[in-house]
Design a protein around this motif. Sequence first.
Motif, PDB file in Angstrom:
ATOM      1  N   SER A  94      -6.038  -6.024   0.265  1.00  0.00           N
ATOM      2  CA  SER A  94      -5.944  -4.607  -0.132  1.00  0.00           C
ATOM      3  C   SER A  94      -4.557  -4.039   0.148  1.00  0.00           C
ATOM      4  O   SER A  94      -4.046  -3.205  -0.622  1.00  0.00           O
ATOM      5  CB  SER A  94      -7.000  -3.786   0.594  1.00  0.00           C
ATOM      6  N   THR A  95      -3.922  -4.443   1.221  1.00  0.00           N
ATOM      7  CA  THR A  95      -2.598  -3.899   1.530  1.00  0.00           C
ATOM      8  C   THR A  95      -1.542  -4.425   0.551  1.00  0.00           C
ATOM      9  O   THR A  95      -0.630  -3.687   0.162  1.00  0.00           O
ATOM     10  CB  THR A  95      -2.184  -4.252   2.976  1.00  0.00           C
ATOM     11  N   TYR A  96      -1.695  -5.699   0.178  1.00  0.00           N
ATOM     12  CA  TYR A  96      -0.751  -6.280  -0.777  1.00  0.00           C
ATOM     13  C   TYR A  96      -0.962  -5.677  -2.163  1.00  0.00           C
ATOM     14  O   TYR A  96       0.011  -5.408  -2.875  1.00  0.00           O
ATOM     15  CB  TYR A  96      -0.922  -7.802  -0.828  1.00  0.00           C
ATOM     16  N   ASN A  97      -2.207  -5.456  -2.541  1.00  0.00           N
ATOM     17  CA  ASN A  97      -2.482  -4.832  -3.840  1.00  0.00           C
ATOM     18  C   ASN A  97      -1.942  -3.405  -3.876  1.00  0.00           C
ATOM     19  O   ASN A  97      -1.493  -2.917  -4.924  1.00  0.00           O
ATOM     20  CB  ASN A  97      -3.976  -4.849  -4.119  1.00  0.00           C
ATOM     21  N   TYR A  98      -2.013  -2.676  -2.761  1.00  0.00           N
ATOM     22  CA  TYR A  98      -1.447  -1.318  -2.714  1.00  0.00           C
ATOM     23  C   TYR A  98       0.059  -1.377  -2.947  1.00  0.00           C
ATOM     24  O   TYR A  98       0.627  -0.543  -3.672  1.00  0.00           O
ATOM     25  CB  TYR A  98      -1.750  -0.655  -1.362  1.00  0.00           C
ATOM     26  N   LEU A  99       0.666  -2.346  -2.336  1.00  0.00           N
ATOM     27  CA  LEU A  99       2.104  -2.529  -2.522  1.00  0.00           C
ATOM     28  C   LEU A  99       2.445  -2.760  -3.988  1.00  0.00           C
ATOM     29  O   LEU A  99       3.396  -2.169  -4.522  1.00  0.00           O
ATOM     30  CB  LEU A  99       2.582  -3.701  -1.669  1.00  0.00           C
ATOM     31  N   LYS A 100       1.650  -3.553  -4.646  1.00  0.00           N
ATOM     32  CA  LYS A 100       1.902  -3.909  -6.033  1.00  0.00           C
ATOM     33  C   LYS A 100       1.301  -2.918  -7.028  1.00  0.00           C
ATOM     34  O   LYS A 100       1.618  -2.985  -8.217  1.00  0.00           O
ATOM     35  CB  LYS A 100       1.342  -5.309  -6.303  1.00  0.00           C
ATOM     36  N   ILE A 156       7.152   4.159   4.561  1.00  0.00           N
ATOM     37  CA  ILE A 156       5.961   4.750   3.932  1.00  0.00           C
ATOM     38  C   ILE A 156       6.238   5.003   2.458  1.00  0.00           C
ATOM     39  O   ILE A 156       7.233   5.661   2.087  1.00  0.00           O
ATOM     40  CB  ILE A 156       5.551   6.051   4.651  1.00  0.00           C
ATOM     41  N   MET A 157       5.374   4.508   1.633  1.00  0.00           N
ATOM     42  CA  MET A 157       5.559   4.648   0.184  1.00  0.00           C
ATOM     43  C   MET A 157       5.254   6.054  -0.307  1.00  0.00           C
ATOM     44  O   MET A 157       5.941   6.548  -1.225  1.00  0.00           O
ATOM     45  CB  MET A 157       4.672   3.632  -0.546  1.00  0.00           C
ATOM     46  N   ASP A 158       4.246   6.729   0.261  1.00  0.00           N
ATOM     47  CA  ASP A 158       3.869   8.071  -0.166  1.00  0.00           C
ATOM     48  C   ASP A 158       3.371   8.845   1.054  1.00  0.00           C
ATOM     49  O   ASP A 158       2.323   8.526   1.623  1.00  0.00           O
ATOM     50  CB  ASP A 158       2.771   8.011  -1.236  1.00  0.00           C
ATOM     51  N   PRO A 159       4.090   9.871   1.488  1.00  0.00           N
ATOM     52  CA  PRO A 159       3.676  10.622   2.680  1.00  0.00           C
ATOM     53  C   PRO A 159       2.367  11.386   2.503  1.00  0.00           C
ATOM     54  O   PRO A 159       1.762  11.799   3.488  1.00  0.00           O
ATOM     55  CB  PRO A 159       4.840  11.585   2.919  1.00  0.00           C
ATOM     56  N   LEU A 160       1.914  11.580   1.263  1.00  0.00           N
ATOM     57  CA  LEU A 160       0.645  12.269   1.025  1.00  0.00           C
ATOM     58  C   LEU A 160      -0.535  11.296   0.963  1.00  0.00           C
ATOM     59  O   LEU A 160      -1.690  11.748   0.891  1.00  0.00           O
ATOM     60  CB  LEU A 160       0.693  13.057  -0.292  1.00  0.00           C
ATOM     61  N   PRO A 197       8.431  -9.601   1.316  1.00  0.00           N
ATOM     62  CA  PRO A 197       8.737  -9.157   2.683  1.00  0.00           C
ATOM     63  C   PRO A 197       8.284  -7.738   3.033  1.00  0.00           C
ATOM     64  O   PRO A 197       8.561  -7.254   4.138  1.00  0.00           O
ATOM     65  CB  PRO A 197      10.259  -9.260   2.729  1.00  0.00           C
ATOM     66  N   SER A 198       7.608  -7.064   2.137  1.00  0.00           N
ATOM     67  CA  SER A 198       7.223  -5.656   2.384  1.00  0.00           C
ATOM     68  C   SER A 198       6.343  -5.532   3.634  1.00  0.00           C
ATOM     69  O   SER A 198       5.473  -6.369   3.880  1.00  0.00           O
ATOM     70  CB  SER A 198       6.472  -5.098   1.175  1.00  0.00           C
ATOM     71  N   PRO A 199       6.565  -4.489   4.413  1.00  0.00           N
ATOM     72  CA  PRO A 199       5.709  -4.274   5.590  1.00  0.00           C
ATOM     73  C   PRO A 199       4.251  -4.031   5.225  1.00  0.00           C
ATOM     74  O   PRO A 199       3.380  -4.073   6.093  1.00  0.00           O
ATOM     75  CB  PRO A 199       6.338  -3.060   6.276  1.00  0.00           C
ATOM     76  N   TYR A 200       3.984  -3.746   3.944  1.00  0.00           N
ATOM     77  CA  TYR A 200       2.588  -3.589   3.522  1.00  0.00           C
ATOM     78  C   TYR A 200       1.931  -4.963   3.320  1.00  0.00           C
ATOM     79  O   TYR A 200       0.727  -5.026   3.082  1.00  0.00           O
ATOM     80  CB  TYR A 200       2.518  -2.779   2.217  1.00  0.00           C
ATOM     81  N   PRO A 255      -0.276  -1.631   8.426  1.00  0.00           N
ATOM     82  CA  PRO A 255       0.764  -1.292   7.450  1.00  0.00           C
ATOM     83  C   PRO A 255       1.418   0.026   7.869  1.00  0.00           C
ATOM     84  O   PRO A 255       0.909   0.741   8.734  1.00  0.00           O
ATOM     85  CB  PRO A 255      -0.003  -1.193   6.131  1.00  0.00           C
ATOM     86  N   PRO A 256       2.518   0.403   7.243  1.00  0.00           N
ATOM     87  CA  PRO A 256       3.234   1.634   7.625  1.00  0.00           C
ATOM     88  C   PRO A 256       2.390   2.899   7.541  1.00  0.00           C
ATOM     89  O   PRO A 256       2.635   3.867   8.291  1.00  0.00           O
ATOM     90  CB  PRO A 256       4.395   1.684   6.640  1.00  0.00           C
ATOM     91  N   GLY A 257       1.415   2.929   6.649  1.00  0.00           N
ATOM     92  CA  GLY A 257       0.599   4.127   6.501  1.00  0.00           C
ATOM     93  C   GLY A 257      -0.659   3.830   5.729  1.00  0.00           C
ATOM     94  O   GLY A 257      -0.955   2.679   5.358  1.00  0.00           O
ATOM     95  N   PRO A 258      -1.463   4.831   5.478  1.00  0.00           N
ATOM     96  CA  PRO A 258      -2.714   4.648   4.731  1.00  0.00           C
ATOM     97  C   PRO A 258      -2.447   4.048   3.350  1.00  0.00           C
ATOM     98  O   PRO A 258      -1.394   4.271   2.744  1.00  0.00           O
ATOM     99  CB  PRO A 258      -3.277   6.066   4.628  1.00  0.00           C
TER     100      PRO A 258
END
Length: 552
Positions: free
Chosen positions: A461-467, A362-366, A483-486, A495-498
């Motif tokens: 959207s998930t890839y853009n969040y990653l980047k 998870i990149m950000d728990p909040l 290779p990111s899980p996002y 993905p791992p989270g919102p």
Amino acid sequence: MTEYGRGPGSEPWHPEDPLYGDGGWGGQQAHTGQQSPYDGRPQHHPQAPQYGDWSQEQQPGHDGQHQHYEGSGQPQYDQQFAGHTQQQFHQGGWDATGTHGQVPYAADPGDPYGQQPVAYGAEQPDFYGTEDAYPPPEPPGRRRPEPEPGSEPEAAGEEEHAFLAGGGEDDEEHELQSRRERRGKGRKPVKSKKRRTGCACMVVVLVFGGGLAGVGYFGYTFYQNRFGTAPDYAGDGINESVTVEIPKGAGGWEIGRRLKEAGVVKSADAFVHAQSQTPGGNGIQAGAYLLKKEMSAGSAVRLMMDPRSQNNVVVTPGERNSGVYAAIDKKLELSAGTTKKVARSQYKSLGLPAWSENNGDIMDPLEGFLWPATYPAAKGMKPEAILKQMVTQAKQRYAAYGLDTKARALGLDNAFELVTVASLVQAEGKTHDDFRKMAEVVYNRLKPTNTETNRLLQFDSTYNYLKGTSNIHISEKEINSNPSPYNTYTHKGLPPGPIGNPGEDALKATLNPTDDGWIYFVATDGTNNTEFAKTYAEFQELKDKFNANAGN
């Protein structure tokens, strides 16, 4: 009971008469019916003198048994008994104890005592004022003075107080001296009451005057509160700014009270009145406002209606946490990245729900827990305080929808996954009508029976969040190399989270998706026009339409 006075004649008084003998009146004879010493002869009861009034000389026929008691040491009980006896048997009717009194008889000519005067009159001695008197005399302070020889008694009810009658000092002193002389008491001269009378008048005047002043003051205050103009400043305020935080749900009185405490307006009443007179004034929202001190109520209302006066951070639906952190830094005038560091170090103390997750991917728990709304954020406030308000709002909203129970009904493992789906619906949907269809696309692609995409979401959207970008033109090579899980192009499932903070509409659509078989979608115009397909062939048609509109 023995009857009395039935005989035709009168008998003279006898020393053994039960009325005066040692047996006492009533004894056992009068009440038990025993034989009377008179053997049934008629008995007469002349009016009996009281013991205390007899003289020292023995009365005729009395055999010297009853003598005057003055100085003889006889207890007062006998005098009292004699007084009570006379009262009990010569008043007639019922006495105070409920015993019937004897009706007095006419004087008997043959009775040697019949013509003698009774006690307290004529030649009988008067013991009033002595130690042997009964009842005891009143204290000298309460006893009415005896009139002097030759003086006329005062008429009852004619005496009037000097304060009311206006009597002077001479009249008062003369009256007091006269009373002392009549009583024979040598007291010290009484000081003049003229000064005390004047003080009393002054006290009365002050009391009544103070009462009238108090009534007038409270009457004026009541009138001002009800009908008078509320205190107010004039103008747009002085050159001193202040930030006022208005909580959610605050009405006009609460807003006015907070402004008055901050020194912005002079009274809450003035603000409420100005708010009611200003079009749109009742639409003031919660938030932090940058205002000036000593403003007129009308100026304060108009400035609060201007968005430029609001020191707020607005979290929009779908906004990522990175954008919220930057906005807080700006409002609080902090260096860039300050709030992000606070979020990473203090996220556990900000009130996240127990079902939230924070695994290593998870990149950000909040993320997903800063509820979209408006929050006060002004210089001097702490970043963690603002973040806590946002997390608290999200926790309350999610709890109201019962996410844990509904997640399992939709094929998900927990509420955390449901928030993640809502964030995807919010990010991929362009309009309100898209949200329910987009939610169905997610659920259909997550199904194990999905043979169209093999449980791959394949969302940009998930890839853009990653980047940290918002690019819709991503090359296939780039996507396949990350290779990111996002990266949902290469990783199955969620993905791992919102990936953002979903709003109310997206959350409701996630909980109530369509059931039409949608599995594909394409924003054919590249922006807002999203179209859906059920088969891969329909998807290819929508993709060609997109390329044509984009000029590819």
